[in-house]
Design a protein around this motif. Sequence first.
Motif, PDB file in Angstrom:
ATOM      1  N   LEU A 146      39.757  41.455  45.700  1.00  0.00           N
ATOM      2  CA  LEU A 146      38.596  42.336  45.786  1.00  0.00           C
ATOM      3  C   LEU A 146      38.473  43.016  47.151  1.00  0.00           C
ATOM      4  N   ILE A 147      38.952  42.368  48.201  1.00  0.00           N
ATOM      5  CA  ILE A 147      38.914  42.973  49.529  1.00  0.00           C
ATOM      6  C   ILE A 147      39.560  44.349  49.518  1.00  0.00           C
ATOM      7  N   ASN A 148      40.602  44.509  48.702  1.00  0.00           N
ATOM      8  CA  ASN A 148      41.311  45.786  48.654  1.00  0.00           C
ATOM      9  C   ASN A 148      40.414  46.941  48.209  1.00  0.00           C
ATOM     10  N   ILE A 149      39.401  46.634  47.407  1.00  0.00           N
ATOM     11  CA  ILE A 149      38.484  47.680  46.944  1.00  0.00           C
ATOM     12  C   ILE A 149      37.706  48.261  48.128  1.00  0.00           C
ATOM     13  N   ALA A 150      37.388  47.417  49.102  1.00  0.00           N
ATOM     14  CA  ALA A 150      36.662  47.890  50.284  1.00  0.00           C
ATOM     15  C   ALA A 150      37.504  48.852  51.106  1.00  0.00           C
ATOM     16  N   PHE A 151      38.818  48.819  50.880  1.00  0.00           N
ATOM     17  CA  PHE A 151      39.727  49.720  51.600  1.00  0.00           C
ATOM     18  C   PHE A 151      40.353  50.734  50.635  1.00  0.00           C
ATOM     19  N   GLU A 152      39.540  51.075  49.606  1.00  0.00           N
ATOM     20  CA  GLU A 152      39.779  52.213  48.714  1.00  0.00           C
ATOM     21  C   GLU A 152      40.846  51.988  47.648  1.00  0.00           C
ATOM     22  N   ALA A 153      41.222  50.744  47.381  1.00  0.00           N
ATOM     23  CA  ALA A 153      42.083  50.495  46.228  1.00  0.00           C
ATOM     24  C   ALA A 153      41.288  50.783  44.956  1.00  0.00           C
ATOM     25  N   PRO A 154      41.884  51.421  43.948  1.00  0.00           N
ATOM     26  CA  PRO A 154      41.146  51.713  42.705  1.00  0.00           C
ATOM     27  C   PRO A 154      40.666  50.428  42.033  1.00  0.00           C
ATOM     28  N   THR A 155      39.412  50.426  41.639  1.00  0.00           N
ATOM     29  CA  THR A 155      38.853  49.221  41.027  1.00  0.00           C
ATOM     30  C   THR A 155      39.607  48.815  39.778  1.00  0.00           C
ATOM     31  N   TYR A 156      40.087  49.780  38.994  1.00  0.00           N
ATOM     32  CA  TYR A 156      40.760  49.429  37.748  1.00  0.00           C
ATOM     33  C   TYR A 156      42.097  48.743  38.007  1.00  0.00           C
ATOM     34  N   ILE A 157      42.755  49.074  39.125  1.00  0.00           N
ATOM     35  CA  ILE A 157      44.008  48.409  39.497  1.00  0.00           C
ATOM     36  C   ILE A 157      43.742  46.948  39.871  1.00  0.00           C
ATOM     37  N   ILE A 158      42.693  46.726  40.620  1.00  0.00           N
ATOM     38  CA  ILE A 158      42.338  45.361  41.032  1.00  0.00           C
ATOM     39  C   ILE A 158      41.911  44.543  39.816  1.00  0.00           C
ATOM     40  N   LYS A 159      41.149  45.148  38.938  1.00  0.00           N
ATOM     41  CA  LYS A 159      40.747  44.456  37.716  1.00  0.00           C
ATOM     42  C   LYS A 159      41.968  44.038  36.908  1.00  0.00           C
ATOM     43  N   GLU A 160      42.917  44.934  36.785  1.00  0.00           N
ATOM     44  CA  GLU A 160      44.134  44.655  36.019  1.00  0.00           C
ATOM     45  C   GLU A 160      44.932  43.523  36.661  1.00  0.00           C
ATOM     46  N   TRP A 161      45.032  43.539  37.983  1.00  0.00           N
ATOM     47  CA  TRP A 161      45.764  42.476  38.687  1.00  0.00           C
ATOM     48  C   TRP A 161      45.096  41.125  38.447  1.00  0.00           C
ATOM     49  N   ILE A 162      43.771  41.087  38.545  1.00  0.00           N
ATOM     50  CA  ILE A 162      43.021  39.839  38.330  1.00  0.00           C
ATOM     51  C   ILE A 162      43.235  39.332  36.903  1.00  0.00           C
ATOM     52  N   GLU A 163      43.177  40.226  35.934  1.00  0.00           N
ATOM     53  CA  GLU A 163      43.378  39.828  34.539  1.00  0.00           C
ATOM     54  C   GLU A 163      44.800  39.336  34.301  1.00  0.00           C
ATOM     55  N   ASN A 164      45.770  40.028  34.870  1.00  0.00           N
ATOM     56  CA  ASN A 164      47.180  39.662  34.666  1.00  0.00           C
ATOM     57  C   ASN A 164      47.531  38.305  35.266  1.00  0.00           C
ATOM     58  N   HIS A 165      46.759  37.887  36.256  1.00  0.00           N
ATOM     59  CA  HIS A 165      47.009  36.592  36.893  1.00  0.00           C
ATOM     60  C   HIS A 165      46.028  35.515  36.423  1.00  0.00           C
ATOM     61  N   ASP A 166      45.336  35.789  35.326  1.00  0.00           N
ATOM     62  CA  ASP A 166      44.439  34.817  34.684  1.00  0.00           C
ATOM     63  C   ASP A 166      43.389  34.283  35.659  1.00  0.00           C
ATOM     64  N   LEU A 167      42.772  35.204  36.398  1.00  0.00           N
ATOM     65  CA  LEU A 167      41.793  34.827  37.413  1.00  0.00           C
ATOM     66  C   LEU A 167      40.371  35.265  37.083  1.00  0.00           C
ATOM     67  N   THR A 168      40.187  35.905  35.929  1.00  0.00           N
ATOM     68  CA  THR A 168      38.870  36.459  35.597  1.00  0.00           C
ATOM     69  C   THR A 168      37.784  35.390  35.618  1.00  0.00           C
ATOM     70  N   LYS A 169      38.123  34.180  35.219  1.00  0.00           N
ATOM     71  CA  LYS A 169      37.128  33.101  35.150  1.00  0.00           C
ATOM     72  C   LYS A 169      36.569  32.720  36.508  1.00  0.00           C
ATOM     73  N   TYR A 170      37.241  33.150  37.566  1.00  0.00           N
ATOM     74  CA  TYR A 170      36.776  32.815  38.908  1.00  0.00           C
ATOM     75  C   TYR A 170      35.865  33.887  39.508  1.00  0.00           C
ATOM     76  N   LEU A 171      35.660  34.992  38.825  1.00  0.00           N
ATOM     77  CA  LEU A 171      34.787  36.056  39.324  1.00  0.00           C
ATOM     78  C   LEU A 171      33.322  35.667  39.166  1.00  0.00           C
ATOM     79  N   SER A 172      32.514  36.014  40.141  1.00  0.00           N
ATOM     80  CA  SER A 172      31.065  35.860  40.002  1.00  0.00           C
ATOM     81  C   SER A 172      30.519  37.024  39.176  1.00  0.00           C
TER      82      SER A 172
END
Length: 213
Positions: A52-78
Amino acid sequence: MTEEQRRQIKIDNDTIIKQKEYRVNDWLPILDVPKLRTLEEIKGRMSVMNALINIAFEAPTYIIKEWIENHDLTKYLSDSEKEIIEKENDDLTEYEVNSLRWYLESLWAFMWVTEMISGLEAEDYIGDNMASLLPNLENGDSNQKLESLQRLKSEVEIYTMLDYYYRIHWYCVDERLNGRQAKLNEGLVYERRKSLEWIYNRADDWDNVEMGT
């Protein structure tokens, strides 16, 4: 830990704080016995924060979302983080972006807990080596650097560090409330204490960590 051990930690931390010429509050209570989170929970929180830090430095939110989903990390999001990754970058508020930037200091505390770094001095900002220790999403890294973590600091070490940050957080807040300038950065202290509080108390989710002083 016994009550006597925890009382001695308070005394020792107060001594250190006085030696650094910050004020202490003798009336602050002794913290409760910790109920520490698991290594897997901590690695999951670190992983989503690093992404998520990458979003603060202008990474596209949809790319970060996809990375989180692909690594099975969604359950750790607040809940608040889930809202962020559903937005377009232009729709993010200044508060959301600034909050993600501060994740750098929060994550630094987690890196200390998992023995990725050796110290957590409140006078020092994140180290120049931070990025090299973490997955670089822009370069297409997997989450291997965090998935491979195997150890946590001991319960006593984590408790002692939390107790210290709790007491210097009071100092920072009290200076501000009384119109004085603290010798420490309150934001840095807050973010690191929040990470330690979250690890320490399984009852609190990331969006609702108790941060009273």
